[in-house]
Design a protein around this motif. Structure first.
Motif, short mmCIF file in Angstrom:
data_model
loop_
_atom_site.label_atom_id
_atom_site.label_comp_id
_atom_site.label_asym_id
_atom_site.label_seq_id
_atom_site.Cartn_x
_atom_site.Cartn_y
_atom_site.Cartn_z
N ARG A 206 24.56 43.01 -51.03
CA ARG A 206 25.04 43.07 -49.65
C ARG A 206 25.11 41.70 -49.00
O ARG A 206 25.98 41.43 -48.19
N LYS A 207 24.16 40.83 -49.35
CA LYS A 207 24.09 39.51 -48.72
C LYS A 207 25.01 38.47 -49.36
O LYS A 207 25.57 37.64 -48.66
N LYS A 208 25.16 38.52 -50.68
CA LYS A 208 25.77 37.37 -51.36
C LYS A 208 26.93 37.65 -52.31
O LYS A 208 27.54 36.72 -52.80
N ASP B 266 20.26 44.97 -52.14
CA ASP B 266 20.06 44.08 -51.00
C ASP B 266 20.70 42.73 -51.24
O ASP B 266 21.36 42.17 -50.37
N TRP B 267 20.52 42.20 -52.44
CA TRP B 267 21.10 40.91 -52.80
C TRP B 267 22.63 40.99 -52.79
O TRP B 267 23.30 40.09 -52.28
#
Length: 149
Positions: free
Chosen positions: A109-111, A106-107
């Motif tokens: 994908r975002k950053k 998840d991290w």
């Protein structure tokens, strides 16, 4: 210049203090481990971005004959280190790998932006942290793993 020996002075401890909300991080290393992410999860969740370059060709299309690919798809060792290298066996045995992998994904994908050095040229590893106040570089760095940080 400060020297980290990873016994009495550890890079991870310095990164915990240096990484602030809004930091931008650039890493060039041979491997990336979800367990290194777990060690710095609180700090990494507040950064603006992380750019990661695999220092040798990783996750690139292989040029092997079709008949060989039908029966065997070789996995490069550095690609396997994504979920821990041989020194992180203790962490793998805690049965929390799936939860850590989800949080890390998840991290990412975002950053995170991943790239690979597709050339045959050698590339040294480093970790650069750019904050609003300062810019620090840690080098040499073999990998972004719990052993290296």
């Amino acid at each position: 210049m400060e020297v980290f020996n990873n016994t009495t002075k550890i890079v991870r401890d310095d990164l915990v203090q240096i990484i602030t909300p809004g930091s931008r991080i650039s890493i060039a290393a041979a491997c990336f481990s979800i367990y290194a992410y777990q060690e710095l999860k609180l700090q990494l969740s507040k950064i603006d971005s992380l750019h990661f370059i695999f220092t040798s060709p990783t996750f690139v299309t292989e040029k092997s004959p079709k008949e060989k690919r039908e029966f065997y798809i070789p996995r490069l060792n550095r690609e396997r280190s994504l979920y821990g290298n041989e020194f992180e066996v203790k962490l793998r045995n805690e049965l929390s790998q799936k939860a850590i992998a989800r949080e890390c994904a998840d991290w990412i994908r975002k950053k995170v932006t991943f790239k690979s050095n597709a050339t045959q040229e050698g590339m040294g590893g480093f970790l650069n942290v750019e904050t609003p106040d300062q810019q620090l570089t840690y080098m040499p760095l073999n990998g972004f793993t719990t052993v290296d940080i």
